[in-house]
Enzyme design. Structure first.
Site, mmCIF file in Angstrom:
data_model
loop_
_atom_site.group_PDB
_atom_site.id
_atom_site.type_symbol
_atom_site.label_atom_id
_atom_site.label_comp_id
_atom_site.label_asym_id
_atom_site.label_seq_id
_atom_site.Cartn_x
_atom_site.Cartn_y
_atom_site.Cartn_z
ATOM 1 N N ASP A 180 0.902 -1.236 0.012
ATOM 2 C CA ASP A 180 0.147 -0.006 -0.114
ATOM 3 C C ASP A 180 0.768 1.321 -0.035
ATOM 4 O O ASP A 180 0.357 2.526 -0.106
ATOM 5 C CB ASP A 180 -0.913 -0.181 1.145
ATOM 6 C CG ASP A 180 -2.119 -1.059 1.182
ATOM 7 O OD1 ASP A 180 -2.409 -1.183 -0.114
ATOM 8 O OD2 ASP A 180 -2.045 -1.771 2.128
ATOM 9 N N ASP A 181 2.137 0.953 0.223
ATOM 10 C CA ASP A 181 3.055 2.272 0.222
ATOM 11 C C ASP A 181 3.343 2.721 -1.040
ATOM 12 O O ASP A 181 3.674 2.396 -1.991
ATOM 13 C CB ASP A 181 4.487 1.864 0.884
ATOM 14 C CG ASP A 181 5.383 2.900 1.115
ATOM 15 O OD1 ASP A 181 5.252 3.458 2.608
ATOM 16 O OD2 ASP A 181 5.920 3.576 0.238
ATOM 17 N N PHE A 182 3.045 4.316 -1.185
ATOM 18 C CA PHE A 182 3.353 5.003 -2.619
ATOM 19 C C PHE A 182 4.772 4.820 -2.867
ATOM 20 O O PHE A 182 4.635 4.444 -4.212
ATOM 21 C CB PHE A 182 2.774 6.392 -2.296
ATOM 22 C CG PHE A 182 3.028 7.278 -3.815
ATOM 23 C CD1 PHE A 182 2.096 7.031 -4.432
ATOM 24 C CD2 PHE A 182 4.332 7.706 -3.672
ATOM 25 C CE1 PHE A 182 2.327 7.895 -5.607
ATOM 26 C CE2 PHE A 182 4.612 8.537 -5.000
ATOM 27 C CZ PHE A 182 3.665 8.665 -6.019
#
Length: 198
Positions: A140-142
């Site tokens: 989920d980390d950009f």
């Protein structure tokens, strides 16, 4: 990935093995949606409210009135989340570091994401930077997804589920891979800043 490792050098993922999960979660909440320096300033003002040594204990956090904590820079939502973590620590839901070491990643994620203000990403940062788990890919980390996009020269970032599938072959070293993907996201001008060791 091999070329990226060659350019960047040795993995610099740092683990704070002395930090309790309670403290890691409180710090992570402070850092949510804020620049690192701003979050650290808020944490500094919070810690100044505690006359004792060490990090603000759960019972002290719960006993402090809202006004000085809000005055330290906490939003109402962050304060509520922090108080929830403090109470969950006293209730045994947030485990001690010793107990957390015996719990599987999936168990910790399920247990801690039940708390207000604690999402999967926050628990993954705890797993990586405080508990030293070696096989975490925070999809989920950009920055991780942007690093993969640049590494693979894709037109757009993969969705989290596709990212998980695309990086499955990097097990059991996905935490180190995520660190390198943060570096890949930073390689070009205007690069993304990876999370500090929270």
């Amino acid at each position: 990935m091999a070329a990226l490792i060659g350019r960047v050098g040795r993995c610099g993922l740092r683990v704070d093995r002395a930090r309790e999960p309670y403290e890691a979660l409180i710090r992570a909440i402070a850092h949510q949606q804020l620049h690192g320096r701003a979050a650290e300033a808020i944490l500094g003002r919070m810690l100044a409210l505690h006359a004792g040594e060490g990090f603000l204990p759960p019972a002290v956090l719960l006993a402090l009135p809202d006004a000085p904590l809000r005055g330290a820079g906490l939003s109402g939502a962050k304060l509520a989340a922090m108080r929830g973590v403090a109470q969950a620590t006293l209730d045994g839901i947030v485990p001690s570091r010793r107990l957390a070491a015996r719990l599987d990643d999936a168990v910790l994620i399920e247990r801690l994401t039940s708390l207000r203000g604690i999402g999967r990403w926050t628990v993954e940062m705890l797993l990586m930077f405080s508990l030293g788990r070696r096989d975490i890919m925070p999809v989920d980390d950009f920055g991780v997804r942007e690093g993969w996009r640049r590494l693979k020269e894709l037109d757009r970032q993969l969705a989290p589920k596709a990212m998980a599938q695309a990086t499955a072959h990097l097990a059991p070293f996905r935490s180190a891979a995520a660190w390198y993907l943060w570096r890949a996201a930073e390689e070009k001008p205007g690069g993304f800043r990876a999370p500090a060791a929270l």
